[in-house]
Design a protein around this motif. Structure first.
Motif, mmCIF file in Angstrom:
data_model
loop_
_atom_site.group_PDB
_atom_site.id
_atom_site.type_symbol
_atom_site.label_atom_id
_atom_site.label_comp_id
_atom_site.label_asym_id
_atom_site.label_seq_id
_atom_site.Cartn_x
_atom_site.Cartn_y
_atom_site.Cartn_z
ATOM 1 N N UNK A 176 -2.409 -5.547 -0.794
ATOM 2 C CA UNK A 176 -2.926 -4.881 0.405
ATOM 3 C C UNK A 176 -2.555 -3.405 0.375
ATOM 4 N N UNK A 177 -1.297 -3.111 0.119
ATOM 5 C CA UNK A 177 -0.853 -1.724 0.123
ATOM 6 C C UNK A 177 -1.534 -0.910 -0.975
ATOM 7 N N UNK A 178 -1.732 -1.520 -2.129
ATOM 8 C CA UNK A 178 -2.385 -0.805 -3.229
ATOM 9 C C UNK A 178 -3.834 -0.473 -2.908
ATOM 10 N N UNK A 179 -4.437 -1.228 -1.990
ATOM 11 C CA UNK A 179 -5.852 -1.024 -1.663
ATOM 12 C C UNK A 179 -6.082 0.130 -0.695
ATOM 13 N N UNK A 180 -5.005 0.622 -0.034
ATOM 14 C CA UNK A 180 -5.183 1.659 0.988
ATOM 15 C C UNK A 180 -4.206 2.821 0.780
ATOM 16 N N UNK A 181 -4.213 3.435 -0.388
ATOM 17 C CA UNK A 181 -3.250 4.525 -0.630
ATOM 18 C C UNK A 181 -3.413 5.695 0.325
ATOM 19 N N UNK A 182 -4.666 5.963 0.752
ATOM 20 C CA UNK A 182 -4.897 7.116 1.618
ATOM 21 C C UNK A 182 -4.316 6.922 3.019
ATOM 22 N N UNK A 183 -3.966 5.679 3.370
ATOM 23 C CA UNK A 183 -3.389 5.400 4.682
ATOM 24 C C UNK A 183 -1.864 5.492 4.681
ATOM 25 N N UNK A 184 -1.268 5.689 3.501
ATOM 26 C CA UNK A 184 0.177 5.595 3.369
ATOM 27 C C UNK A 184 0.797 6.948 3.062
ATOM 28 N N UNK A 185 2.073 7.058 3.372
ATOM 29 C CA UNK A 185 2.824 8.245 2.980
ATOM 30 C C UNK A 185 3.077 8.174 1.476
ATOM 31 N N UNK A 186 3.398 9.310 0.841
ATOM 32 C CA UNK A 186 3.682 9.277 -0.608
ATOM 33 C C UNK A 186 4.782 8.281 -0.971
ATOM 34 N N UNK A 187 5.775 8.134 -0.089
ATOM 35 C CA UNK A 187 6.882 7.213 -0.376
ATOM 36 C C UNK A 187 6.444 5.749 -0.268
ATOM 37 N N UNK A 188 5.409 5.491 0.516
ATOM 38 C CA UNK A 188 4.958 4.110 0.723
ATOM 39 C C UNK A 188 3.965 3.653 -0.334
ATOM 40 N N UNK A 189 3.339 4.576 -1.024
ATOM 41 C CA UNK A 189 2.277 4.211 -1.957
ATOM 42 C C UNK A 189 2.831 3.464 -3.169
ATOM 43 N N UNK A 190 2.071 2.491 -3.618
ATOM 44 C CA UNK A 190 2.424 1.750 -4.825
ATOM 45 C C UNK A 190 1.206 1.699 -5.737
ATOM 46 N N UNK A 191 1.453 1.419 -6.993
ATOM 47 C CA UNK A 191 0.352 1.349 -7.951
ATOM 48 C C UNK A 191 -0.416 0.042 -7.798
ATOM 49 N N UNK A 192 -1.611 0.012 -8.311
ATOM 50 C CA UNK A 192 -2.427 -1.202 -8.311
ATOM 51 C C UNK A 192 -2.031 -2.026 -9.538
ATOM 52 N N UNK A 193 -0.951 -2.790 -9.370
ATOM 53 C CA UNK A 193 -0.397 -3.516 -10.515
ATOM 54 C C UNK A 193 -1.322 -4.615 -11.012
ATOM 55 N N UNK A 194 -2.125 -5.186 -10.125
ATOM 56 C CA UNK A 194 -3.059 -6.214 -10.587
ATOM 57 C C UNK A 194 -4.074 -5.611 -11.545
ATOM 58 N N UNK A 195 -4.580 -4.428 -11.220
ATOM 59 C CA UNK A 195 -5.528 -3.759 -12.121
ATOM 60 C C UNK A 195 -4.856 -3.415 -13.443
ATOM 61 N N UNK A 196 -3.601 -2.968 -13.389
ATOM 62 C CA UNK A 196 -2.859 -2.639 -14.612
ATOM 63 C C UNK A 196 -2.705 -3.878 -15.486
ATOM 64 N N UNK A 197 -2.319 -4.987 -14.866
ATOM 65 C CA UNK A 197 -2.172 -6.231 -15.628
ATOM 66 C C UNK A 197 -3.515 -6.727 -16.143
#
Length: 735
Positions: A51-72
Motif C-alpha cells: 500500500x505504501x509503495x503505491x502512494x509515494x506522492x502522499x508520503x513524506x521522504x522518511x515514510x516512502x519505501x521502494x516497490x519491493x514486489x516490483x523489484x522481486x
C-alpha cells in the motif's frame, strides 16, 4: 528505503503470524549465514508495504519505501534469484480497508479506498488499490512451476505421532452442493493460439451499444486462452434452493470460496450468497440499505455495522435469520458467521479442516454439526465431494499408515489463475461478450445478462512444457504413481491434454503417467495413500492451490510444514514456506496471551533448500554445510518434540527458535567438512547449551499477558522485537 543491493538470499517481509515469527527467527538466520559469508536481506511484500509503495506522492521522504514486489518481480526472471517466500495476505476489500485505516492512524496520508470512485483522483486511487488486493503477489513472483511435498522427516514424524482425525460415518449428512448448470465449468470455451496475438474484450449490449471491457491483452504463440461466465440468475436460484434444502436437512449452511486469490469473481459470488440468505430484508429495505452504503460483497459483518442504528432493519434481519438454517461459524463465541467477511472462509483451508474433523463444523450453539458445503462452481468442487464420499464409505484416513500425495503445479507466468486476472468482469448490461483478436477473429463469444460474471485466463506454452518436463523428472526420481488431473470433457483441460500427450510420447514415458478428471483422480489418490503408497498429483494452478492444503492437512494436520520448491524458469530458485490460513487466529492469541503457536517448520525446510541452492549456483561450499546442518536441526526439532504447543503456558514459536538455533549450532560444530565453521560454532553451541535455563526463563517471563505490537497490518518493529526477542541471554549469543 529498502537497500537495492541484492543479497545472496532474500527473506520476504510479510504479514501476521509468519512476520511475527520472522522477528525471532531472522536474526538467527542472518547471524549463522554471516559466518559463511552469506548475506540474507529482506524485501517487503506485506500488504501494508505494498500500500505504501503505491502512494509515494502522499508520503513524506522518511515514510516512502521502494516497490519491493516490483523489484522481486524482475529478480525472479534472472538466474541469480534465491528467494524464501513466506505466506502473505491476499487481501479482500475489508482487509484492505482495515489496513488503510491503520496506516492512516499511524500518520500516513494515503487516500481512502473509494467504493464508488467519481473523480479522476478517486479512480486513480481505486486502480492502485485494486492492483494490491487479492492474489497480487504470487503471480508476480511465481516465474516457475511448483514442486510441493512433505519433507521426509516431517512425514515420518507425522506417521510416528499421528494427529487426531474426526470420525466419519456412513449416515453423515455432510455433503457438497454445486450448481447443476450455468456455472464457469458449464460455459467454458478454450482455444490455443497458433501465433502471437493481441486481443480486446468487448460487450455489445442488447441496445447495440459497445462497451470496451479490456484492450491490448497480449499473448505469445501457443498460449491456451480460456473464457467463461457464471450466470447470476442461475447462481441465485441455486443458492435459494440450497438454503431451503439445508433447512430441511437440519444441517449447517456453509459457503466455501476463495475471495482472496479469486479477488474479482469470488467476492461477487459471496455477495450473492449474503443477498439471497437475507432476501426478505433486501426486498423490504434494499434502497435504504444501499443509501447506508451496504455492499453485500463486503459481508454480513459490514452490513450489520452499517444498519445497526436502524431498528426495523435489525428486527427484519433477526427474523430472517430465525427462519434460515444455522450458519457454519468462524468463531461461535464472538458470533462471527461464515457470511461475515469474505476472506474468513477460504475453501482450500476450510474444506480440508472440515473433512479432517469428520465432516463437522461449528454451529452458533457452540457445538459441532454436519454441514452442507456450498461450492457453486463445479470445476473443482468434485474433489471435495469425492473426498467426503470416500471417507463416508471407508472411514477416516489413518495418518500413521497413510502414504503421501506430492504436487506438481502449473503456475508459472500467471497460468490459469481464474478470477484474479484483470480480465474478470461483472457484466453491466444484457448482451454478448466477445474476445476479438487484432485480425478480427472472434476467439470467444458468450451471451450474457446483467450481473453475470465473465472471466478469461490463460496458460502459456513455455510454462506448460516446463510443467510436463518437471513431472517427468519427479516421476523418474521417485517412481511414484503419477496422475495428470485433467478432464477431457472440460474445454481448458482438453487443450492441455492435447499438449501433454505429445510431450510424454516424445520422451517415451507415456506409459508411466495417467490422465484422470479431478473426481476420479481424487479417488485414485485416496485409494493409493490409504494403502500406504505414494503418488504425484500433476495439476493446474487452482487445483495446485487446493490440493496442497487438502492432502497435507489430512496427512500432517497442517499445510504450513510443507516443502515447496519453485524452480524458476530462468534458473533461479523460489522457496515457499507453507500456508498462512490460520495466521489471524495466531496473532489474536499472541495479542491476548503472548503465545504464538505458529510453527516455523516450513521456514526451516525452505531455508535448508535455499542454502543448498546457493551452494550449487554460487559455488559456496560453506552454504551447503549450513543447509545440511539446517536439516539436522529440523530433525532435532521433530525428534525432541520442540514444535510450538497450541495453548498458552506451553512452549511456543520462540522456544522452537531457540532449540533450532541450538541444534543448528551443534550440528555445525560437529561436522567435519569445514573446520572453520566448526570452530566458529563450537562456542556458540556451548553458550546456547549452558544458557538453556536462563534463556527459557527469559522467554517465558511475560507469557499469559496481553501484548501490543503497535499495529496488526503495520506493527512497530521495536515493539515487535521486544515481544519476539525477550531473552537478553539468547540475543547476546546470537547478536
Amino acid at each position: 528505503m529498502t537497500d537495492q543491493n541484492t543479497p545472496d538470499i532474500i527473506y520476504t517481509k510479510v504479514d501476521e503470524a509468519p512476520e511475527l515469527a520472522s522477528a525471532s527467527l531472522l536474526p538467527i538466520i542472518q547471524s549463522f549465514a554471516a559466518a559463511a559469508g552469506v548475506s540474507v536481506g529482506t524485501r517487503d511484500i506485506s500488504l501494508a508495504g505494498r500500500i505504501l509503495a503505491a502512494f509515494p506522492e502522499n508520503l513524506t521522504p522518511e515514510q516512502r519505501i521502494s516497490d519491493d514486489l516490483a523489484i522481486l518481480g524482475e529478480l525472479v526472471k534472472t538466474p541469480e534469484a534465491n528467494v524464501i517466500k513466506l505466506p502473505n495476505i491476499s487481501a479482500s476489500v475489508p482487509q484492505l480497508v482495515a489496513a488503510i485505516r491503520e496506516l492512516q492512524g499511524q500518520g500516513y496520508a494515503i487516500p481512502d479506498y473509494p467504493e464508488t470512485p467519481a473523480t479522476e483522483a478517486e479512480k486513480t486511487a481505486r486502480a492502485r488499490y485494486d492492483a494490491i488486493k487479492g492474489s497480487a503477489v504470487n503471480p508476480v513472483l511465481r516465474e516457475g512451476n511448483s514442486d510441493r511435498r512433505a519433507a521426509t522427516a516431517v512425514k515420518k514424524y507425522a506417521q510416528a505421532n499421528p494427529h487426531r482425525m474426526g470420525e466419519w460415518t456412513r449416515d453423515s449428512k455432510t455433503r457438497v452442493a454445486s450448481m447443476a448448470g450455468g456455472d464457469f465449468r458449464a460455459n467454458e470455451t478454450s482455444a490455443t493460439l497458433g501465433a502471437a496475438a493481441k486481443a480486446r474484450i468487448v460487450l455489445t449490449a442488447a441496445d447495440g451499444s459497445e462497451h470496451l471491457l479490456k484492450d491490448g491483452v497480449s499473448y505469445p504463440a501457443g498460449t491456451v486462452v480460456d473464457a467463461t461466465y457464471m450466470s447470476a440468475a442461475a447462481l441465485s436460484d441455486f443458492l435459494a434452493q440450497e438454503i431451503a434444502r439445508t433447512k430441511a436437512e437440519g444441517t449447517l449452511f456453509s459457503l466455501h470460496l476463495k475471495a482472496t486469490m479469486m479477488k474479482v469473481s469470488d467476492p461477487i459470488i459471496f455477495g450473492h450468497a449474503v443477498r439471497v440468505f437475507l432476501a426478505p430484508v433486501f426486498e423490504a429495505f434494499g434502497d435504504r440499505m444501499a443509501a447506508l452504503g451496504v455492499n453485500p460483497n463486503s459481508g454480513l459483518g459490514d452490513l450489520l455495522e452499517r444498519v445497526k442504528g436502524e431498528a426495523d432493519i435489525m428486527a427484519a434481519i433477526e427474523a430472517c435469520m430465525g427462519e434460515r438454517p444455522p450458519l457454519y461459524m468462524v468463531d461461535s463465541d464472538r458470533g462471527i458467521t461464515n457470511l461475515h467477511v469474505p476472506s474468513d472462509v477460504i475453501v482450500d483451508a476450510s474444506m480440508p479442516a472440515l473433512i479432517r474433523a469428520g465432516g463437522k463444523g461449528w454451529g452458533p450453539d457452540g457445538k459441532e454439526h454436519d454441514a452442507v458445503c456450498v461450492i457453486p462452481d463445479t470445476c473443482y468442487a468434485p474433489v471435495y465431494d469425492e473426498t467426503i464420499e470416500f471417507f463416508k464409505q471407508n472411514g477416516k484416513l489413518n495418518p500413521a499408515t497413510a502414504g503421501t500425495v506430492q504436487n506438481l503445479g502449473l503456475m508459472a507466468q500467471k497460468a490459469e489463475e481464474y478470477g484474479s486476472h484483470p480480465t474478470t468482469f461483472e457484466i453491466p448490461a444484457d448482451g454478448v461478450v466477445r474476445m476479438v483478436l487484432e485480425d478480427g477473429t472472434i476467439l470467444h463469444e458468450h451471451k450474457v445478462q446483467k450481473g453475470d460474471i465473465w472471466r478469461s485466463a490463460s496458460a502459456r506454452k513455455a510454462p506448460i512444457e516446463d510443467w510436463v518436463n518437471l513431472a517427468i523428472e519427479r516421476q523418474a526420481i521417485t517412481g511414484y504413481r503419477s496422475i495428470f488431473w485433467l478432464d477431457e470433457t472440460r474445454a481448458h483441460d482438453a487443450q492441455l491434454i492435447g499438449m501433454v500427450k505429445p510431450i510424454l510420447e516424445a520422451r517415451g514415458v507415456a506409459d508411466k503417467f495417467e490422465i484422470m478428471a479431478p473426481r476420479e483422480a481424487t479417488r485414485a489418490s485416496l485409494e493409493t495413500i490409504t494403502k500406504g503408497e505414494n503418488c504425484i498429483a500433476i495439476t493446474g494452478n487452482v487445483l495446485r492451490d487446493y490440493l496442497t492444503d487438502l492432502f497435507p492437512i489430512l496427512e500432517l494436520a497442517t499445510s504450513a510444514k510443507m516443502l515447496s520448491i519453485v524452480k524458476l524458469m530462468q534458473g533461479g530458485g523460489l522457496f515457499e514456506t507453507g500456508a498462512g490460513g490460520s495466521a489471524p487466529k495466531h496473532v489474536q492469541q499472541l495479542q491476548g496471551e503472548n503465545h504464538l503457536r505458529w510453527d516455523s517448520l516450513g521456514e526451516f525446510c525452505a531455508l535448508g533448500e535455499s542454502f543448498r541452492f546457493l551452494a550449487q549456483t554460487k559455488g559456496n561450499a560453506k552454504a551447503k554445510v549450513l543447509g545440511d546442518a539446517v536439516d539436522t536441526a529440523t530433525q532435532g526439532i521433530l525428534d525432541h518434540d520442540r514444535s510450538p504447543g497450541r495453548k498458552a503456558g506451553e512452549p511456543d514459536n520462540r522456544d522452537s527458535h531457540y532449540w533450532f538455533a541450538r541444534y543448528w549450532a551443534e550440528a555445525l560444530a560437529a561436522q567435519t567438512e569445514d573446520a572453520g565453521l566448526a570452530a566458529h560454532f563450537a562456542p556458540v553451541a556451548k553458550a546456547l547449551s549452558d544458557g538453556e535455563a536462563a534463556i527459557l526463563a527469559e522467554l517465558h517471563a511475560a507469557r499469559g499477558q496481553a501484548v501490543d505490537q503497535g499495529g496488526y497490518y503495520h506493527p512497530d518493529p521495536v515493539k515487535t522485537a521486544a515481544i519476539m526477542r525477550p531473552s537478553a541471554t539468547l540475543n547476546a549469543i546470537i547478536g
